[in-house]
Design an enzyme around this catalytic site. Structure first.
Site, PDB file in Angstrom:
ATOM      1  CE  LYS A   1      50.223  50.047  43.073  1.00  0.00           C
ATOM      2  NZ  LYS A   1      50.058  49.307  41.800  1.00  0.00           N
TER       3      LYS A   1
ATOM      4  CB  THR B   1      59.053  50.833  40.726  1.00  0.00           C
ATOM      5  OG1 THR B   1      58.249  49.654  40.674  1.00  0.00           O
ATOM      6  CG2 THR B   1      58.624  51.659  41.924  1.00  0.00           C
TER       7      THR B   1
ATOM      8  CG  ASN C   1      48.684  39.246  36.453  1.00  0.00           C
ATOM      9  OD1 ASN C   1      48.350  40.418  36.500  1.00  0.00           O
ATOM     10  ND2 ASN C   1      49.671  38.736  37.192  1.00  0.00           N
TER      11      ASN C   1
ATOM     12  CD  GLU D   1      50.198  41.239  39.998  1.00  0.00           C
ATOM     13  OE1 GLU D   1      49.296  42.082  40.053  1.00  0.00           O
ATOM     14  OE2 GLU D   1      50.616  40.765  38.929  1.00  0.00           O
TER      15      GLU D   1
ATOM     16  CB  THR E   1      46.730  47.704  42.467  1.00  0.00           C
ATOM     17  OG1 THR E   1      48.086  47.315  42.297  1.00  0.00           O
ATOM     18  CG2 THR E   1      46.530  49.143  42.043  1.00  0.00           C
TER      19      THR E   1
END
Lengths: 511, 511
Positions: free
Chosen positions: B231, B242, B506, B350, B202
């Site tokens: 991922k 996870t 985000n 991220e 993603t």
């Protein structure tokens, strides 16, 4: 505080970090209050009789060459006092010193509090404790109370607070030199109180000061006063109290009851806010009551004896205070006052662009509601979405779903009995606009609604927002009607969003 | 991924948000892998016999017009499988579907897994469950197993995974149309596996794929293979697993034991990472074992019967596996493999600019060590300081001090007995440089050290860092020597920093 440019089409442009308006990192009381925050700074106030406030400049942080960073708030006469303190196991030296003073003096014969900003005196070992004691003793010296001067062995009459960087020693000479200056600057005017409120700030963008008058049913003719100051603006996820809070009143309170009264209201105010989920080492809220406005013969506010004996009574319901009409009246006034004070901390959260009320209604129990609300308030993903004005409500559910104490089992479907007090099929989420316009339902009993994104954006454009989560009890549908009506188990938590500025502010806080 | 400009004097310049290098938000498998991450992407691999991987493009997100977002990983023959799933109470539809399949089939007769990225199919109500079932059934149809076609009422042979936005329905027609395309694209080469690893991404900036060979003591001549993909890159604070992980091996494993074996290693790998403290609704790690490399007559790997009966046995120490040398060997290989896979998720957190190992040594118990480590890994203030390369170690202590389960009492000094298993006076913190250069001690048994800030900066300039926290037992100093030697209670957690990019990514994730 950062503002986003409305109507800019590109996500990148809209979210690009704009650090044009830089906060004075941990340089307290700086004069530049953002225009949007001016309305939270009072221009006048009515302050409790017999209390004085003052401040002076010590330059705790080398970068702070002008702003006052030492404050004194004292009662002319020794008074009754309570403090509630962080549950963080690494209690800062001033927290340990103030705790000891209150215990040794049995909450009586206290003169006030001395505060420094710019350095938290936390995790500073033995030397830190000596420094906290030196601050209290220096303040005591200024009062020249015969009682105190009689014996240097007495525990101090002054409580101590420090806020700022953790793990650094105080420049103690600078501070002890500044305390007499703060003492000679003491006064009872609005400006004196505001100066003190400014001096305790760190990354705050505005001073937080409230004052109010009230009366009690037993003597409606008597006017009492209550005033308080607090500060944020980061490491805010209070556990028994928020970073720093000082509340003074001229009503008379029983020293045996004052701690319970303070804890009771803190659990409904300061303990209901979160900015970044980090519970500070220095959390302290104090209440000073000198009775200066209570006429002779009028009994101090107190609680039934059995309450006073029992620990944790502060968590009991308001009903338990019903033995005394004055106590009921004062508790209501006090909780409202403490709540308004606590909300100011959220209003000024580091980098915050939004003020968000999270209301969770559970028909299981109040703890479930509080845990779910706090979990939402702590979620970095919820907070960044709010910052981005993105109605990504799935993250709200996600945060409820992993809230401590309401986890499901790994081997059973989430809706099976025994997986916790939250049932996805009976969970609802909506956005409540603060302007009273129509509610936007996002999830109704586990079924996602077709969301009008334009309407969602409208709501998210507003600075204030309420998120409502309903957790109905799947185990007993019959109870639902009752719950809708009673709404006994409601928890309200106040938080803010998570912005680029938060990262900027905290990426190099010590500078 | 954002990098800071070294040597820029001004804090503002250094921390100003640079969004020049934009990630393809939730557009899976995009080709632009940051140069710094290229080294984590394998150019070849050895993959387990009898397994095939493939991917195709469905365009789950309208913005994704070219990248594959549907993946299939299957065994040519029905195989043994296990899955461990999120503890989040809002289990996504694919999680519930895969759980049901594994239970109904008793971990046997499974063909593989079908995955989509771009939409998590979480909090999607009844329709979401139908969609998850439709994905599994469509994959089953492709296999054309007589066994399955015999009865449409059988539970599927295929597990399901989805990842992406929560609270949106899947574009199910697009996905079911893409599944046969992915099936016809199945193959066993490195490129087939890498394409599948890309398709499940993603906000990841690179695909995460590892393969390895191993042998077991009983038949050292036999070469087995294990391969896995995972991922991230946000909503990562695993609780049993996870976000997504798929591991395949051609060794034979007892279906009754496979779940315990998987959980045992996940608790020591995937459950030891945190990126943002948000436990996803979709966490799933699966293990497929088809025995294709195990000769006839060789017993499958298994565990003693009493283990299989008991729940939570997965948490038992490695020693408990000692009954079988093969089991010991495999467990060691498997934990190391799972750990390397989990670390890749952190490596690609991220907005992350750092890879941080948090090692906590407690002489009280392992739970205290794990709780303290996870609390540090979750702290927004610790993570922003790491991003800013600021040695603000006081925040590390603060996070230990409020870790759930090791809180102190409010009324007693923190060092009093009964306040928890952490004693400030016996707590130490240091930075361990990964290049083997000298350790930097920050706090030694509660006493802050004079920190060489230049040296601290040197260490913080490195991408990798280890933070070591020692929690000695204040209640019984005599035990300290033993502890130093034994170090039985050590917990290692892997996390990353908290950057402007995290907020950017985000703030508008759904776009």
């Amino acid at each position: 505080m950062e503002r986003m440019i409305p109507g800019t089409p590109s996500r990148i442009k809209r979210l690009a970090c704009k650090c044009s308006q830089i906060r004075h990192y941990s340089a307290p009381g700086n004069g530049s209050i953002p225009p949007a925050k001016q309305k939270y700074v009072p221009t006048s106030g009515t302050y409790p009789k017999g209390f004085l406030a003052g401040s002076s400049h010590a330059g705790v942080k080398v970068s702070n060459t002008q702003h006052d960073d030492v404050a004194l708030v004292i009662s002319k006469q020794p008074c009754v006092a309570a403090g509630i303190f962080t549950k963080n196991i690494f209690k800062a030296a001033p927290v340990q010193a103030s705790l000891a003073t209150l215990i040794q003096r049995q909450h009586n014969g206290i003169r006030g509090v001395v505060v420094n900003s710019g350095c938290a005196n936390a995790v500073t070992g033995r030397l830190g404790l000596e420094h906290a004691d030196a601050m209290a003793k220096e303040a005591d010296r200024c009062f020249k109370d015969p009682e105190h001067s009689s014996s240097a062995q007495d525990s101090p009459q002054t409580l101590v607070m420090s806020t700022g960087v953790i793990g650094q020693q105080l420049p103690i000479e600078k501070i002890t030199a500044a305390i007499p200056k703060a003492h000679s600057a003491l006064g009872s005017t609005h400006d004196h109180w505001l100066d003190a409120a400014k001096a305790i700030c760190t990354t705050d963008t505005f001073p937080k000061l409230i004052s109010r008058t009230f009366s009690l049913p037993s003597h409606p003719e008597i006017e009492y006063r209550i005033a308080g100051m607090t500060k944020g603006a980061g490491m805010i996820h209070p556990n028994m109290a928020t970073l720093l809070g000082i509340v003074c009143t001229d009503v008379s309170i029983d020293p045996k009851a004052i701690t319970s009264i303070l804890r009771h209201s803190a659990n409904r105010s300061f303990n209901c806010i979160s900015i970044d989920g980090d519970t500070s080492t220095n959390d302290t809220v104090t209440l000073f009551a000198n009775g200066a406005a209570t006429p002779k013969g009028v009994q101090p506010l107190t609680l039934p004896e059995d309450f006073i004996q029992k620990p944790r009574m502060g968590n009991r319901k308001l009903d338990h205070y019903k033995q005394s009409p004055d106590m009921i009246a004062f508790t209501e006034v006090f909780i409202a006052f403490m709540t308004d004070l606590a909300k100011l901390v959220v209003r000024d959260g580091e980098g915050a662009t939004k003020f968000v009320t999270i209301r969770v209604i559970s028909d299981v129990n109040a703890q479930v509601a509080k845990r779910a609300a706090m979990s939402i308030a702590r979620s970095a993903l919820v907070k960044t979405a709010l910052y981005g004005k993105d109605a990504n409500w799935g993250r709200i559910l996600c945060a409820v779903g992993y809230a401590p104490g309401i986890m499901g089992s790994t081997e059973l479907p989430a809706s099976s009995p025994g997986t916790g007090q939250v049932t996805p099929e009976r969970t609802s989420v909506s956005f409540i606009p603060v302007d009273g316009s129509e509610v936007l339902e996002l999830l109704v009993r586990g079924e996602p609604q077709v969301v009008d994104e334009v309407r969602a954006k409208q709501i998210l454009e507003m600075e204030d927002l309420e998120i409502l989560v309903r957790l109905e009890d799947g185990a007993d549908p019959a109870r639902l009607g009752m719950t809708e009506a009673a709404k006994t188990f409601e928890s309200k938590v106040w938080t803010c969003d998570f912005s680029h500025d938060y990262v900027t502010i905290n990426g190099d806080y010590r500078a």
